[in-house]
Motif scaffolding. Sequence first.
Motif, PDB file in Angstrom:
ATOM      1  N   VAL A   6     -15.526  -3.005  -1.409  1.00 22.18           N
ATOM      2  CA  VAL A   6     -14.802  -1.995  -2.188  1.00 22.18           C
ATOM      3  C   VAL A   6     -15.812  -1.219  -3.030  1.00 22.18           C
ATOM      4  CG1 VAL A   6     -13.075  -1.618  -3.991  1.00 22.18           C
ATOM      5  CG2 VAL A   6     -12.730  -3.420  -2.282  1.00 22.18           C
ATOM      6  N   SER A   7     -15.803   0.100  -2.876  1.00 24.01           N
ATOM      7  CA  SER A   7     -16.668   0.976  -3.664  1.00 24.01           C
ATOM      8  C   SER A   7     -15.804   1.791  -4.610  1.00 24.01           C
ATOM      9  CB  SER A   7     -17.447   1.927  -2.752  1.00 24.01           C
ATOM     10  OG  SER A   7     -18.302   1.197  -1.905  1.00 24.01           O
ATOM     11  N   LEU A   8     -16.291   1.944  -5.840  1.00 20.23           N
ATOM     12  CA  LEU A   8     -15.538   2.742  -6.801  1.00 20.23           C
ATOM     13  C   LEU A   8     -16.474   3.383  -7.807  1.00 20.23           C
ATOM     14  CD1 LEU A   8     -14.809   1.146  -9.888  1.00 20.23           C
ATOM     15  CD2 LEU A   8     -14.296  -0.510  -8.107  1.00 20.23           C
ATOM     16  N   ASP A   9     -16.015   4.508  -8.352  1.00 17.62           N
ATOM     17  CA  ASP A   9     -16.714   5.181  -9.438  1.00 17.62           C
ATOM     18  C   ASP A   9     -15.965   4.875 -10.721  1.00 17.62           C
ATOM     19  OD1 ASP A   9     -18.468   6.286  -7.655  1.00 17.62           O
ATOM     20  OD2 ASP A   9     -17.516   8.257  -7.623  1.00 17.62           O
ATOM     21  N   LEU A  10     -16.672   4.431 -11.729  1.00 17.12           N
ATOM     22  CA  LEU A  10     -16.090   4.142 -13.028  1.00 17.12           C
ATOM     23  C   LEU A  10     -16.623   5.185 -13.998  1.00 17.12           C
ATOM     24  CD1 LEU A  10     -14.419   2.207 -14.795  1.00 17.12           C
ATOM     25  CD2 LEU A  10     -16.507   0.881 -15.134  1.00 17.12           C
ATOM     26  N   GLN A  11     -15.725   6.063 -14.471  1.00 22.67           N
ATOM     27  CA  GLN A  11     -16.153   7.152 -15.341  1.00 22.67           C
ATOM     28  C   GLN A  11     -16.053   6.727 -16.804  1.00 22.67           C
ATOM     29  OE1 GLN A  11     -14.593  10.982 -14.418  1.00 22.67           O
ATOM     30  NE2 GLN A  11     -15.180  11.841 -16.363  1.00 22.67           N
ATOM     31  N   LEU A  12     -17.184   6.792 -17.494  1.00 18.95           N
ATOM     32  CA  LEU A  12     -17.265   6.428 -18.906  1.00 18.95           C
ATOM     33  C   LEU A  12     -17.130   7.675 -19.765  1.00 18.95           C
ATOM     34  CD1 LEU A  12     -20.387   4.104 -18.563  1.00 18.95           C
ATOM     35  CD2 LEU A  12     -17.993   3.393 -18.630  1.00 18.95           C
ATOM     36  N   THR A  13     -16.820   7.474 -21.033  1.00 19.32           N
ATOM     37  CA  THR A  13     -16.742   8.612 -21.946  1.00 19.32           C
ATOM     38  C   THR A  13     -18.118   9.046 -22.413  1.00 19.32           C
ATOM     39  OG1 THR A  13     -16.421   7.101 -23.799  1.00 19.32           O
ATOM     40  CG2 THR A  13     -14.444   8.005 -22.770  1.00 19.32           C
ATOM     41  N   THR A  14     -19.114   8.169 -22.278  1.00 23.64           N
ATOM     42  CA  THR A  14     -20.489   8.497 -22.635  1.00 23.64           C
ATOM     43  C   THR A  14     -21.426   7.646 -21.785  1.00 23.64           C
ATOM     44  OG1 THR A  14     -22.183   8.441 -24.372  1.00 23.64           O
ATOM     45  CG2 THR A  14     -20.411   6.840 -24.551  1.00 23.64           C
ATOM     46  N   PRO A  15     -22.562   8.185 -21.374  1.00 24.87           N
ATOM     47  CA  PRO A  15     -23.506   7.366 -20.610  1.00 24.87           C
ATOM     48  C   PRO A  15     -24.125   6.256 -21.456  1.00 24.87           C
ATOM     49  CG  PRO A  15     -24.409   9.553 -21.001  1.00 24.87           C
ATOM     50  CD  PRO A  15     -22.995   9.572 -21.487  1.00 24.87           C
ATOM     51  N   ALA A  16     -23.998   6.349 -22.770  1.00 22.51           N
ATOM     52  CA  ALA A  16     -24.559   5.336 -23.667  1.00 22.51           C
ATOM     53  C   ALA A  16     -23.518   4.288 -24.045  1.00 22.51           C
ATOM     54  CB  ALA A  16     -25.102   6.003 -24.923  1.00 22.51           C
ATOM     55  N   CYS A  17     -22.468   4.141 -23.265  1.00 19.21           N
ATOM     56  CA  CYS A  17     -21.389   3.192 -23.564  1.00 19.21           C
ATOM     57  C   CYS A  17     -21.971   1.788 -23.772  1.00 19.21           C
ATOM     58  CB  CYS A  17     -20.376   3.171 -22.425  1.00 19.21           C
ATOM     59  SG  CYS A  17     -19.036   1.997 -22.678  1.00 19.21           S
ATOM     60  N   PRO A  18     -21.718   1.182 -24.932  1.00 19.76           N
ATOM     61  CA  PRO A  18     -22.329  -0.121 -25.215  1.00 19.76           C
ATOM     62  C   PRO A  18     -21.748  -1.274 -24.403  1.00 19.76           C
ATOM     63  CG  PRO A  18     -20.869   0.526 -26.997  1.00 19.76           C
ATOM     64  CD  PRO A  18     -20.941   1.688 -26.055  1.00 19.76           C
ATOM     65  N   LYS A  20     -20.777  -0.949 -21.045  1.00 17.94           N
ATOM     66  CA  LYS A  20     -20.710  -0.551 -19.637  1.00 17.94           C
ATOM     67  C   LYS A  20     -20.985  -1.726 -18.696  1.00 17.94           C
ATOM     68  CE  LYS A  20     -25.320   1.518 -19.777  1.00 17.94           C
ATOM     69  NZ  LYS A  20     -26.034   2.789 -19.728  1.00 17.94           N
ATOM     70  N   ASP A  21     -21.912  -2.610 -19.064  1.00 18.69           N
ATOM     71  CA  ASP A  21     -22.196  -3.773 -18.213  1.00 18.69           C
ATOM     72  C   ASP A  21     -20.985  -4.700 -18.136  1.00 18.69           C
ATOM     73  OD1 ASP A  21     -24.770  -2.856 -17.707  1.00 18.69           O
ATOM     74  OD2 ASP A  21     -25.624  -3.956 -19.400  1.00 18.69           O
ATOM     75  N   LEU A  22     -20.271  -4.838 -19.256  1.00 15.73           N
ATOM     76  CA  LEU A  22     -19.051  -5.649 -19.279  1.00 15.73           C
ATOM     77  C   LEU A  22     -17.990  -5.038 -18.363  1.00 15.73           C
ATOM     78  CD1 LEU A  22     -17.329  -7.975 -20.459  1.00 15.73           C
ATOM     79  CD2 LEU A  22     -16.717  -6.408 -22.320  1.00 15.73           C
ATOM     80  N   PHE A  23     -17.834  -3.708 -18.403  1.00 15.77           N
ATOM     81  CA  PHE A  23     -16.875  -3.034 -17.525  1.00 15.77           C
ATOM     82  C   PHE A  23     -17.199  -3.283 -16.055  1.00 15.77           C
ATOM     83  CE2 PHE A  23     -15.821   0.504 -20.809  1.00 15.77           C
ATOM     84  CZ  PHE A  23     -14.952  -0.348 -21.459  1.00 15.77           C
ATOM     85  N   VAL A  24     -18.474  -3.146 -15.706  1.00 16.07           N
ATOM     86  CA  VAL A  24     -18.892  -3.367 -14.318  1.00 16.07           C
ATOM     87  C   VAL A  24     -18.579  -4.801 -13.911  1.00 16.07           C
ATOM     88  CG1 VAL A  24     -20.889  -3.526 -12.776  1.00 16.07           C
ATOM     89  CG2 VAL A  24     -20.650  -1.567 -14.296  1.00 16.07           C
ATOM     90  N   THR A  43     -20.183   2.301  -9.173  1.00 16.69           N
ATOM     91  CA  THR A  43     -21.076   3.370  -9.607  1.00 16.69           C
ATOM     92  C   THR A  43     -20.567   3.910 -10.937  1.00 16.69           C
ATOM     93  OG1 THR A  43     -21.548   3.976  -7.319  1.00 16.69           O
ATOM     94  CG2 THR A  43     -22.060   5.620  -9.006  1.00 16.69           C
ATOM     95  N   LEU A  44     -21.449   3.911 -11.949  1.00 14.95           N
ATOM     96  CA  LEU A  44     -21.067   4.423 -13.254  1.00 14.95           C
ATOM     97  C   LEU A  44     -21.343   5.916 -13.335  1.00 14.95           C
ATOM     98  CD1 LEU A  44     -22.494   1.638 -15.583  1.00 14.95           C
ATOM     99  CD2 LEU A  44     -20.131   1.958 -14.857  1.00 14.95           C
ATOM    100  N   THR A  45     -20.379   6.665 -13.848  1.00 15.81           N
ATOM    101  CA  THR A  45     -20.554   8.089 -14.125  1.00 15.81           C
ATOM    102  C   THR A  45     -20.095   8.328 -15.555  1.00 15.81           C
ATOM    103  OG1 THR A  45     -18.334   8.708 -13.372  1.00 15.81           O
ATOM    104  CG2 THR A  45     -20.090   8.707 -11.713  1.00 15.81           C
ATOM    105  N   MET A  93     -30.597   5.429 -23.458  1.00 12.91           N
ATOM    106  CA  MET A  93     -29.420   4.918 -22.752  1.00 12.91           C
ATOM    107  C   MET A  93     -28.638   6.048 -22.078  1.00 12.91           C
ATOM    108  SD  MET A  93     -28.175   2.204 -25.662  1.00 12.91           S
ATOM    109  CE  MET A  93     -26.732   1.642 -24.780  1.00 12.91           C
ATOM    110  N   GLY A  94     -29.101   7.295 -22.257  1.00 18.13           N
ATOM    111  CA  GLY A  94     -28.466   8.416 -21.572  1.00 18.13           C
ATOM    112  C   GLY A  94     -27.651   9.331 -22.453  1.00 18.13           C
ATOM    113  N   ALA A  95     -27.572   9.067 -23.756  1.00 17.29           N
ATOM    114  CA  ALA A  95     -26.781   9.925 -24.637  1.00 17.29           C
ATOM    115  C   ALA A  95     -27.558  11.195 -24.985  1.00 17.29           C
ATOM    116  CB  ALA A  95     -26.427   9.172 -25.924  1.00 17.29           C
ATOM    117  N   LYS A  96     -26.826  12.246 -25.267  1.00 19.98           N
ATOM    118  CA  LYS A  96     -27.422  13.482 -25.749  1.00 19.98           C
ATOM    119  C   LYS A  96     -27.455  13.367 -27.275  1.00 19.98           C
ATOM    120  CE  LYS A  96     -27.023  18.460 -25.220  1.00 19.98           C
ATOM    121  NZ  LYS A  96     -26.216  19.543 -24.646  1.00 19.98           N
ATOM    122  N   VAL A  97     -28.647  13.384 -27.861  1.00 24.41           N
ATOM    123  CA  VAL A  97     -28.822  12.985 -29.255  1.00 24.41           C
ATOM    124  C   VAL A  97     -29.589  14.022 -30.050  1.00 24.41           C
ATOM    125  CG1 VAL A  97     -29.779  11.189 -30.764  1.00 24.41           C
ATOM    126  CG2 VAL A  97     -28.880  10.570 -28.542  1.00 24.41           C
TER     127      VAL A  97
END
Length: 155
Positions: A6-18, A20-24, A43-45, A93-97
Amino acid sequence: DDSSVVSLDLQLTTPACPVKDLFVQQCQDIINGLNWTRGTDVTLTAQPLSETPTPGAPMGMSQIGAVIAVSSCKGGVGKSTTAVNLAFALEGMGAKVGIFDADVYGPSLPTMVTPEDDNVRFVGRQIAPLRRGDVSLMSFGYVNEGSAVMRGPMV
């Protein structure tokens, strides 16, 4: 057999989601618990903020999604060090700062972070932030040497 993965894209509200590993991990645990699956590919987006402001909205803070304030009523406790480390960690972590050093008496951001280009530029009536890597920087210390002269409503 790839048809059981099963493949899926999980869209986060921010790439710096603290978390995200737990969600995966939770997605993998749930899907791998199904008897017909043989694996999970998550796949995280992240949905970036709109680059164009809302029509009629003022510039300035209109495109800022979140603000983290680092403050204390005591000097010399590491506020600037904490803010700089936090900003560059979030950027990593990918956030725009961006960092805004609002200390008008003794701004320390210029002593901690050297921008790639220290020429101050104006965009309309606003000062364009300086940059170090992908982190935007703004401080009275980049614009004015020494303390800033400010009166009443400006403060």
